[in-house]
Design a protein around this motif. Structure first.
Motif, PDB file in Angstrom:
ATOM      1  N   PRO A  18       7.209  32.975  15.424  1.00  0.00           N
ATOM      2  CA  PRO A  18       5.895  33.264  15.590  1.00  0.00           C
ATOM      3  C   PRO A  18       5.124  32.594  14.532  1.00  0.00           C
ATOM      4  CG  PRO A  18       7.496  35.230  14.329  1.00  0.00           C
ATOM      5  CD  PRO A  18       8.034  33.492  14.581  1.00  0.00           C
ATOM      6  N   VAL A  19       3.742  32.697  14.150  1.00  0.00           N
ATOM      7  CA  VAL A  19       2.980  32.425  13.224  1.00  0.00           C
ATOM      8  C   VAL A  19       3.672  32.437  11.538  1.00  0.00           C
ATOM      9  CG1 VAL A  19       0.685  32.160  12.377  1.00  0.00           C
ATOM     10  CG2 VAL A  19       1.704  31.221  14.481  1.00  0.00           C
ATOM     11  N   GLY A  20       3.644  32.166  10.907  1.00  0.00           N
ATOM     12  CA  GLY A  20       3.677  32.489   9.662  1.00  0.00           C
ATOM     13  C   GLY A  20       5.613  32.476   9.280  1.00  0.00           C
TER      14      GLY A  20
ATOM     15  N   ALA B 160       2.475  27.885   9.588  1.00  0.00           N
ATOM     16  CA  ALA B 160       1.313  28.406   8.579  1.00  0.00           C
ATOM     17  C   ALA B 160      -0.234  28.850   9.605  1.00  0.00           C
ATOM     18  CB  ALA B 160       0.721  27.378   8.347  1.00  0.00           C
ATOM     19  N   GLY B 161       0.267  28.541  10.964  1.00  0.00           N
ATOM     20  CA  GLY B 161      -1.269  28.779  11.675  1.00  0.00           C
ATOM     21  C   GLY B 161      -2.807  28.335  11.586  1.00  0.00           C
TER      22      GLY B 161
ATOM     23  N   ILE C 238       0.516  29.569   0.700  1.00  0.00           N
ATOM     24  CA  ILE C 238       0.453  29.878  -0.430  1.00  0.00           C
ATOM     25  C   ILE C 238       2.273  30.656  -0.690  1.00  0.00           C
ATOM     26  CG2 ILE C 238      -0.983  31.358  -2.858  1.00  0.00           C
ATOM     27  CD1 ILE C 238      -3.128  30.325  -1.598  1.00  0.00           C
ATOM     28  N   ALA C 239       2.219  31.606   0.413  1.00  0.00           N
ATOM     29  CA  ALA C 239       3.715  32.757   0.352  1.00  0.00           C
ATOM     30  C   ALA C 239       4.699  31.583   0.079  1.00  0.00           C
ATOM     31  CB  ALA C 239       3.150  33.401   0.927  1.00  0.00           C
ATOM     32  N   ALA C 240       5.105  30.465   0.671  1.00  0.00           N
ATOM     33  CA  ALA C 240       5.616  29.063   1.172  1.00  0.00           C
ATOM     34  C   ALA C 240       5.467  28.889  -0.160  1.00  0.00           C
ATOM     35  CB  ALA C 240       5.329  28.604   2.237  1.00  0.00           C
ATOM     36  N   ALA C 241       4.694  28.981  -0.956  1.00  0.00           N
ATOM     37  CA  ALA C 241       4.665  27.574  -2.293  1.00  0.00           C
ATOM     38  C   ALA C 241       5.304  28.482  -2.902  1.00  0.00           C
ATOM     39  CB  ALA C 241       3.829  26.705  -2.432  1.00  0.00           C
ATOM     40  N   TYR C 242       5.068  29.153  -2.941  1.00  0.00           N
ATOM     41  CA  TYR C 242       5.552  30.696  -4.590  1.00  0.00           C
ATOM     42  C   TYR C 242       7.337  31.196  -4.007  1.00  0.00           C
ATOM     43  CZ  TYR C 242       1.906  31.754  -7.902  1.00  0.00           C
ATOM     44  OH  TYR C 242       1.019  31.585  -8.437  1.00  0.00           O
ATOM     45  N   ALA C 243       7.609  31.084  -2.808  1.00  0.00           N
ATOM     46  CA  ALA C 243       9.068  31.337  -2.548  1.00  0.00           C
ATOM     47  C   ALA C 243      10.517  29.989  -2.488  1.00  0.00           C
ATOM     48  CB  ALA C 243       9.266  31.769  -0.780  1.00  0.00           C
ATOM     49  N   VAL C 244       9.488  29.373  -2.230  1.00  0.00           N
ATOM     50  CA  VAL C 244      10.661  27.793  -3.033  1.00  0.00           C
ATOM     51  C   VAL C 244      10.171  27.446  -4.510  1.00  0.00           C
ATOM     52  CG1 VAL C 244       8.502  25.891  -2.434  1.00  0.00           C
ATOM     53  CG2 VAL C 244      11.046  25.794  -1.820  1.00  0.00           C
ATOM     54  N   LEU C 245       9.358  27.479  -4.838  1.00  0.00           N
ATOM     55  CA  LEU C 245       9.608  27.622  -6.186  1.00  0.00           C
ATOM     56  C   LEU C 245      10.512  28.471  -6.824  1.00  0.00           C
ATOM     57  CD1 LEU C 245       5.746  26.316  -7.493  1.00  0.00           C
ATOM     58  CD2 LEU C 245       7.919  25.275  -6.717  1.00  0.00           C
ATOM     59  N   ASP C 246      10.173  29.812  -6.515  1.00  0.00           N
ATOM     60  CA  ASP C 246      10.359  31.023  -7.178  1.00  0.00           C
ATOM     61  C   ASP C 246      12.194  30.458  -6.853  1.00  0.00           C
ATOM     62  OD1 ASP C 246      10.986  33.692  -9.066  1.00  0.00           O
ATOM     63  OD2 ASP C 246      11.908  34.432  -7.109  1.00  0.00           O
ATOM     64  N   LEU C 247      12.902  30.025  -5.438  1.00  0.00           N
ATOM     65  CA  LEU C 247      14.190  29.311  -5.632  1.00  0.00           C
ATOM     66  C   LEU C 247      14.445  28.752  -6.761  1.00  0.00           C
ATOM     67  CD1 LEU C 247      16.303  30.187  -4.120  1.00  0.00           C
ATOM     68  CD2 LEU C 247      15.687  28.512  -2.205  1.00  0.00           C
TER      69      LEU C 247
ATOM     70  N   GLY D 264      25.388  22.785  -4.203  1.00  0.00           N
ATOM     71  CA  GLY D 264      24.647  23.079  -2.916  1.00  0.00           C
ATOM     72  C   GLY D 264      23.460  22.802  -2.410  1.00  0.00           C
ATOM     73  N   THR D 265      23.163  23.139  -1.383  1.00  0.00           N
ATOM     74  CA  THR D 265      21.930  23.269  -0.409  1.00  0.00           C
ATOM     75  C   THR D 265      21.698  24.470  -0.219  1.00  0.00           C
ATOM     76  OG1 THR D 265      22.386  20.993   0.688  1.00  0.00           O
ATOM     77  CG2 THR D 265      20.587  22.459   1.068  1.00  0.00           C
ATOM     78  N   VAL D 266      20.975  25.841  -0.041  1.00  0.00           N
ATOM     79  CA  VAL D 266      20.361  26.811   0.218  1.00  0.00           C
ATOM     80  C   VAL D 266      18.800  26.914   0.908  1.00  0.00           C
ATOM     81  CG1 VAL D 266      19.322  29.327  -1.540  1.00  0.00           C
ATOM     82  CG2 VAL D 266      20.745  27.339  -2.697  1.00  0.00           C
ATOM     83  N   VAL D 267      19.602  27.416   1.676  1.00  0.00           N
ATOM     84  CA  VAL D 267      17.643  27.232   2.232  1.00  0.00           C
ATOM     85  C   VAL D 267      17.758  28.904   2.821  1.00  0.00           C
ATOM     86  CG1 VAL D 267      17.393  26.664   4.980  1.00  0.00           C
ATOM     87  CG2 VAL D 267      18.465  24.986   4.177  1.00  0.00           C
ATOM     88  N   ARG D 268      16.901  29.082   3.430  1.00  0.00           N
ATOM     89  CA  ARG D 268      16.230  30.604   3.221  1.00  0.00           C
ATOM     90  C   ARG D 268      14.764  30.906   4.487  1.00  0.00           C
ATOM     91  NH1 ARG D 268      20.271  31.252   1.191  1.00  0.00           N
ATOM     92  NH2 ARG D 268      21.065  32.444  -0.785  1.00  0.00           N
ATOM     93  N   SER D 269      14.670  31.974   4.844  1.00  0.00           N
ATOM     94  CA  SER D 269      13.310  31.916   5.832  1.00  0.00           C
ATOM     95  C   SER D 269      12.459  33.272   6.149  1.00  0.00           C
ATOM     96  CB  SER D 269      13.879  31.500   6.905  1.00  0.00           C
ATOM     97  OG  SER D 269      14.457  32.289   7.648  1.00  0.00           O
ATOM     98  N   LYS D 270      11.635  33.060   5.936  1.00  0.00           N
ATOM     99  CA  LYS D 270      10.542  34.143   6.185  1.00  0.00           C
ATOM    100  C   LYS D 270       9.243  34.472   7.006  1.00  0.00           C
ATOM    101  CE  LYS D 270       8.353  38.034   3.510  1.00  0.00           C
ATOM    102  NZ  LYS D 270       8.129  38.749   2.394  1.00  0.00           N
ATOM    103  N   VAL D 271       9.214  35.443   8.136  1.00  0.00           N
ATOM    104  CA  VAL D 271       7.565  35.262   8.409  1.00  0.00           C
ATOM    105  C   VAL D 271       6.537  35.739   7.828  1.00  0.00           C
ATOM    106  CG1 VAL D 271       6.709  35.886  10.292  1.00  0.00           C
ATOM    107  CG2 VAL D 271       8.918  35.313  10.756  1.00  0.00           C
ATOM    108  N   PHE D 272       5.701  35.037   7.258  1.00  0.00           N
ATOM    109  CA  PHE D 272       4.122  35.460   5.793  1.00  0.00           C
ATOM    110  C   PHE D 272       3.528  35.866   6.481  1.00  0.00           C
ATOM    111  CE2 PHE D 272       6.973  32.138   3.536  1.00  0.00           C
ATOM    112  CZ  PHE D 272       7.317  33.485   2.044  1.00  0.00           C
ATOM    113  N   GLN D 273       3.149  36.610   6.488  1.00  0.00           N
ATOM    114  CA  GLN D 273       1.886  37.677   6.574  1.00  0.00           C
ATOM    115  C   GLN D 273       0.706  37.085   6.304  1.00  0.00           C
ATOM    116  OE1 GLN D 273       2.506  39.512   9.812  1.00  0.00           O
ATOM    117  NE2 GLN D 273       4.815  39.309   9.410  1.00  0.00           N
ATOM    118  N   GLY D 274      -0.355  37.170   7.336  1.00  0.00           N
ATOM    119  CA  GLY D 274      -1.840  36.754   6.104  1.00  0.00           C
ATOM    120  C   GLY D 274      -2.696  35.218   7.330  1.00  0.00           C
ATOM    121  N   GLU D 275      -3.957  34.706   6.596  1.00  0.00           N
ATOM    122  CA  GLU D 275      -4.547  33.695   7.322  1.00  0.00           C
ATOM    123  C   GLU D 275      -3.448  32.397   7.149  1.00  0.00           C
ATOM    124  OE1 GLU D 275      -6.596  33.795   9.455  1.00  0.00           O
ATOM    125  OE2 GLU D 275      -6.769  36.372   9.253  1.00  0.00           O
ATOM    126  N   ARG D 276      -3.582  31.213   7.403  1.00  0.00           N
ATOM    127  CA  ARG D 276      -3.663  30.121   6.860  1.00  0.00           C
ATOM    128  C   ARG D 276      -2.580  30.012   5.755  1.00  0.00           C
ATOM    129  NH1 ARG D 276      -2.401  25.300   9.654  1.00  0.00           N
ATOM    130  NH2 ARG D 276      -2.156  23.010   8.812  1.00  0.00           N
TER     131      ARG D 276
END
Length: 415
Positions: free
Chosen positions: A363-365, A353-354, A393-402, A376-388
């Motif tokens: 990298p950070v993010g 999170a940085g 918040i972006a990570a929480a939304y991403a996993v909840l949307d999945l 099964g098990t679904v795994v995703r990833s991304k480098v999010f931009q912004g402050e910690r």
């Protein structure tokens, strides 16, 4: 009919607190059919309040004022309202009795500050406060009614709904209607591009946008000969908005993202467990802002590698070979919490999170998230931009949307 909202408080003009009252009142007045033309904030200065009240009363047909009704010496709103209306400030005995009952019911003793809150403009219509001590009041200046409410949001909202709205609704033009669509998954510019041309093809309709990261609200506003005509216009335009945006639209009105995720999980009969690292419990907090005991079993915040191993059963070999921030660890975290909590679904997130801790390779993010479910098990990833906080918040939304998409059988969207 144009309406004005005035928020009084030096703490507002100095930026010491966020003025959530103004945004809430704007939305409520708009929904009631009024056109909000002014939304202003001024400090606790008697003469400035007097001048502002008089100016607003001359140019608008309705004014709603919040703040400055408390017990301290800087609460000047009642005195200013009396001066602006050209009447004296008098002690209202019925208001004083209500304040005394409220104060004493809390095991406290009345003092001069409490009594001050019963000093109201002569002839004012007292607005009862069902959840606080300070009464509100209404008084006309010229032909314009002004309503004065406490600045405490909980008290203000209750008083507006119970006391103000029934009084003002008959005077609303009643020729507008708004549909508020809640979206997640596209930024404001992309949402705008997707909806280009809708206003041109729906006469009387305008679109408005409100960004509250990482969501975008689309407000479909319609004006017609009467409210029913406006409602039909808004609903038709909203249907086209939903058709263009698809499942990016997750709800309407006050439906919250976490609330809709919970509804999706319930619809499948799933029981859920959480394993969080970089989000530090944010996902659990987000879900439990709404009732969740019927589907959320529990979870763990596992920052340290030792906690991931001991509590979730993540393999030490996996941690050494791939690092804590990896697809492999995210998968084992989700599967581990599912196993430990004996649930249908396990959800996990791990990342950087940085602002420190990043490397060239990671990298950070960078965040990995996973959902382990019966299919099964679904795994995703991304480098999010912004402050910690933004990354979290972006990570929480991403996993909840999945999770939402898996539960509803919806296709995934590229992050």
């Amino acid at each position: 009919m144009t309406a004005a909202i005035l928020s009084i408080g030096t703490e507002l003009t100095r930026g010491e607190i966020v003025n959530t009252n103004a945004a809430w009142l704007s939305a409520e007045l708009t929904a009631a059919g009024f056109s909000v033309a002014v939304n202003d904030a001024i400090p606790d200065d008697l003469e400035q309040i007097v001048a502002t009240l008089r100016a607003l009363a001359q140019t608008h047909r309705l004014v709603v004022v919040t703040g400055g009704l408390g017990p301290t010496t800087d609460d000047l709103t009642a005195a200013a309202a009396a001066k602006a209306a050209g009447v004296s400030l008098v002690r209202d005995e019925s208001a004083l009795l209500a304040i005394r009952r409220r104060v004493e019911s809390r095991g406290k003793t009345m003092n001069a500050g409490h009594e001050k809150q019963a000093d109201l403009p002569a002839g004012a219509d007292v607005l009862a406060n069902a959840v606080g001590s300070a009464p509100g009041f209404s008084i006309p200046i010229g032909d314009t009614p002004l309503f004065f409410l406490p600045g405490v949001p909980r008290e203000m909202k209750r008083m507006f709904n119970d006391q103000v709205l029934p009084r003002i609704r008959p005077s609303a033009p009643n020729n507008t209607f708004q549909v508020r669509l809640r979206t997640y998954g596209l930024g404001e510019s992309l949402v705008g591009q997707a909806l280009a041309g809708i206003e041109g093809s729906h006469a009387g309709v305008t679109l408005g946008y409100r960004v509250h990261f990482p969501e975008v609200d689309v407000k479909v506003n319609a004006r017609g000969a009467n409210r029913e005509v406006a409602r039909d216009l808004a609903i038709r335009a909203a249907a086209e908005v939903k058709a263009r945006l698809g499942d990016v639209v997750y709800g309407e009105g006050d439906e919250a993202f976490a609330e809709m995720v919970g509804r999706a999980v319930r619809s499948r009969g799933y029981r859920l467990a959480l394993a969080e690292s970089c989000t530090g419990g944010l996902i659990a907090h987000t879900l439990t802002r709404y009732p969740a005991s019927d589907y959320l079993v529990g979870g763990a915040v596992t920052y340290a590698n030792s906690a991931k191993t001991r509590l979730l059963g993540v393999s030490e070999d996996t941690l050494r070979g791939h690092g804590a921030v990896s697809a492999e660890v995210a998968a084992e975290m989700a599967e581990g919490v599912r196993r430990v909590c004996e649930t249908d679904v396990g959800l996990s997130v791990t990342g950087i999170a940085g602002p420190t801790g990043g490397t060239a390779e990671k990298p950070v993010g960078l965040v990995y998230w996973a959902v382990a479910h019966p299919g099964g098990t679904v795994v995703r990833s991304k480098v999010f931009q912004g402050e910690r906080e933004e990354v979290q918040i972006a990570a929480a939304y991403a996993v909840l949307d999945l999770l939402r998409r898996i539960a509803l059988g919806l296709p995934e969207r590229a992050q």
